[in-house]
Design an enzyme around this catalytic site. Sequence first.
Site, PDB file in Angstrom:
ATOM      1  N   LYS A 168       0.868  -1.196   0.105  1.00 31.26           N
ATOM      2  CA  LYS A 168      -0.081  -0.014   0.011  1.00 31.26           C
ATOM      3  C   LYS A 168       0.779   1.380   0.040  1.00 31.26           C
ATOM      4  O   LYS A 168       2.000   1.040   0.343  1.00 31.26           O
ATOM      5  CB  LYS A 168      -1.012   0.018   1.131  1.00 31.26           C
ATOM      6  CG  LYS A 168      -0.184  -0.056   2.572  1.00 31.26           C
ATOM      7  CD  LYS A 168      -1.141   0.477   3.787  1.00 31.26           C
ATOM      8  CE  LYS A 168      -1.195   1.917   3.818  1.00 31.26           C
ATOM      9  NZ  LYS A 168      -0.036   2.547   4.599  1.00 31.26           N
ATOM     10  N   GLU A 236      -1.734   6.314  17.259  1.00 32.94           N
ATOM     11  CA  GLU A 236      -0.282   6.165  17.527  1.00 32.94           C
ATOM     12  C   GLU A 236       0.311   7.345  18.187  1.00 32.94           C
ATOM     13  O   GLU A 236      -0.207   8.577  17.929  1.00 32.94           O
ATOM     14  CB  GLU A 236       0.282   6.309  15.963  1.00 32.94           C
ATOM     15  CG  GLU A 236      -0.101   5.008  14.862  1.00 32.94           C
ATOM     16  CD  GLU A 236       0.492   5.136  13.638  1.00 32.94           C
ATOM     17  OE1 GLU A 236       1.552   4.494  13.434  1.00 32.94           O
ATOM     18  OE2 GLU A 236       0.175   5.907  12.984  1.00 32.94           O
ATOM     19  N   ASP A 255      -3.518   7.220   4.386  1.00 36.39           N
ATOM     20  CA  ASP A 255      -2.502   6.307   4.737  1.00 36.39           C
ATOM     21  C   ASP A 255      -3.251   5.101   5.392  1.00 36.39           C
ATOM     22  O   ASP A 255      -2.828   3.906   5.335  1.00 36.39           O
ATOM     23  CB  ASP A 255      -1.858   7.159   5.876  1.00 36.39           C
ATOM     24  CG  ASP A 255      -0.530   6.237   6.174  1.00 36.39           C
ATOM     25  OD1 ASP A 255      -0.136   5.452   5.341  1.00 36.39           O
ATOM     26  OD2 ASP A 255       0.030   6.657   7.331  1.00 36.39           O
ATOM     27  N   HIS A 260      -6.103   0.003   6.465  1.00 34.84           N
ATOM     28  CA  HIS A 260      -6.089  -0.827   7.659  1.00 34.84           C
ATOM     29  C   HIS A 260      -7.569  -0.558   8.262  1.00 34.84           C
ATOM     30  O   HIS A 260      -8.374  -1.724   8.897  1.00 34.84           O
ATOM     31  CB  HIS A 260      -5.288  -0.265   8.714  1.00 34.84           C
ATOM     32  CG  HIS A 260      -3.793  -0.313   8.182  1.00 34.84           C
ATOM     33  ND1 HIS A 260      -3.424  -1.234   7.298  1.00 34.84           N
ATOM     34  CD2 HIS A 260      -2.868   0.679   8.324  1.00 34.84           C
ATOM     35  CE1 HIS A 260      -2.044  -1.072   7.110  1.00 34.84           C
ATOM     36  NE2 HIS A 260      -1.675   0.114   7.571  1.00 34.84           N
ATOM     37  N   LYS A 358      -2.189  10.513  14.668  1.00 34.56           N
ATOM     38  CA  LYS A 358      -0.597  10.440  14.963  1.00 34.56           C
ATOM     39  C   LYS A 358      -0.653  11.319  16.212  1.00 34.56           C
ATOM     40  O   LYS A 358      -1.346  12.194  16.267  1.00 34.56           O
ATOM     41  CB  LYS A 358       0.141  10.921  13.902  1.00 34.56           C
ATOM     42  CG  LYS A 358       0.145  10.054  12.621  1.00 34.56           C
ATOM     43  CD  LYS A 358       1.468   9.516  12.351  1.00 34.56           C
ATOM     44  CE  LYS A 358       1.483   8.574  11.018  1.00 34.56           C
ATOM     45  NZ  LYS A 358       2.046   7.209  11.067  1.00 34.56           N
TER      46      LYS A 358
HETATM   47  C1  BG6 Z   1       1.596   2.110   8.135  1.00 35.32           C
HETATM   48  C2  BG6 Z   1       1.308   3.656   7.854  1.00 35.32           C
HETATM   49  O1  BG6 Z   1       0.536   1.410   7.232  1.00 35.32           O
HETATM   50  O2  BG6 Z   1       0.979   1.456   9.305  1.00 35.32           O
HETATM   51  C3  BG6 Z   1       2.044   4.194   8.917  1.00 35.32           C
HETATM   52  O3  BG6 Z   1       1.657   3.945   6.631  1.00 35.32           O
HETATM   53  C4  BG6 Z   1       1.725   3.609  10.393  1.00 35.32           C
HETATM   54  O4  BG6 Z   1       1.888   5.482   8.959  1.00 35.32           O
HETATM   55  C5  BG6 Z   1       1.713   2.208  10.286  1.00 35.32           C
HETATM   56  O5  BG6 Z   1       2.559   4.255  11.245  1.00 35.32           O
HETATM   57  C6  BG6 Z   1       1.333   1.567  11.637  1.00 35.32           C
HETATM   58  O6  BG6 Z   1       1.546   0.228  11.674  1.00 35.32           O
HETATM   59  P1  BG6 Z   1       1.680  -0.766  12.981  1.00 35.32           P
HETATM   60  O7  BG6 Z   1       1.663  -2.139  12.672  1.00 35.32           O
HETATM   61  O8  BG6 Z   1       2.895  -0.339  13.539  1.00 35.32           O
HETATM   62  O9  BG6 Z   1       0.470  -0.408  13.574  1.00 35.32           O
END
Ligand code: BG6
Length: 505
Positions: A168, A236, A255, A260, A358
Amino acid sequence: MIPNPLRDPRDRRLPRVPEPCALVVFGITGDLSRKKLLPAVYDLANRGLLPTNFALLGLARRDWGNEDFAELARSAARKAARTPWREEVWERLAGSVRFVQGSFDDDNAFDELAATLAELEGSHGIGGNAAFYLSIPPAMFPVVLKQVQRTGMAESTPDRWRRVVVEKPFGTDLASSRALNELVDSVFSADDVFRIDHYLGKETVQNLMALRFANTLFEPIWNVHHVDSVQITMAEDVGIGGRAQFYEETGAARDVLQNHLLQLLALTAMEEPVEFSAEEIRTEKLKVLRAISLPEDLATSAVRGQYEQGWLAGQRATGYREEDGVDPHSTTETYAAVRLGVETRRWAGVPFYLRAGKRLPRRVTEIALVFKRAPHLPFADTDTEELGNNQLVVRVQPDEGVTLKFGSKVPGSVMEVRDVSMDFLYGEQFTEASPEAYERLLLDVLLGDATLFPRNAEVEASWAVIDPLEEFWAGTRPQPYRAGEWGPRAADEMLAAEGRRWRRP
Ligand code: BG6
């Protein structure tokens, strides 16, 4: 091999090891490759899940030989491997690491790559099977795919498989994702295309299906008659790291909401698949994605935000516009929240609140089903003042597990009912640690199991949800929130207007 008549081919308890094969990574020097892919290759090897005849290839511009590449791969794997480091495992892998130097428009480099693959067939018995991992920006897909096609490397035949893995973002809107899908499908056949959404590789996300379809307890209440609303949160605490350029063009909705969060929604809302197979699971998810509706009034049902400087875990955090590489007048959102509907008999009328951001107070991803209040409480109002809605929370990360929240009597001589929690924690119930998402997904690519990879129709249906949002937001300014807070005030007001509240995980 002689088939064992006693072994049911659907019995998936024994570890599956892929056939001899090669993994070719484009973008091998990039962040994803160093932090996720190379460590995942090592972890799979360490767990004995890679075939004995396996090769790892990289193509990049750097002036490197096989040894330099092997050294990069070793230090990346060593730094981020999940399983204990065993030098002998690496040594075995290192013998079949190959590097081809060149840029993506360099015909000679791709000819050499094809020749190297052919040579490895003889020297390392990889059987002609290969997966090409495009860990590169989508703008580079056309040139790389054309090269792979030109050199005849994309063709699967009855004797060998060739697959492509696409990371992605799959495009930036519906039109560009269609174009991208067409391009990929013109080079590889649809069954050989694996689109990675690494959230689907997370153990807890897969557990959602186990929770729903292996139990009798939850399914009867998993619908509009009992569920008041669903909240899906991906918070996050980190900022944008070194990815300013990518993030400036992307923003939170493209993003992570488009992929997700909508995939989590699809798994939460889908009907039971006819069987646990790629085809059937993807079919059910697609139905949900197609049934998603956006609210009529986006002004009151969608919020975008951008973090300003603040404090996180006792440390000062810079504001988004002050981050290196970010336009000081940027209107890119670092937070997005939206209320969606799912227009099916099971869900019509239940709001699905999605939020991602974020620099929020902590890293947490969860899916919470908030149940309706009891229609009648035979207690005095004061007895239940501290009783909230029952909730079932699937904690995707961290503290992977499931929590059930319900009311219970407070011990004592009076009747007082208050919320309590019942917890299932992966870490307590199982001794084995969960594999990393990339470990699982990479293995599935090599095995040819597409269950955990979205089909292109799913990707397009997801963009069809995001496009109107982006159009609505175009030219507007995101609402500010301070780093370390749970997003802009407008997001709280959005739920408050409907008599609800965001969970504070
Ligand atoms: C990614 C995004 O797909 O997933 C990022 O591009 C994000 O911005 C990341 O930080 C988070 O992944 P995980 O597995 O740490 O939750």
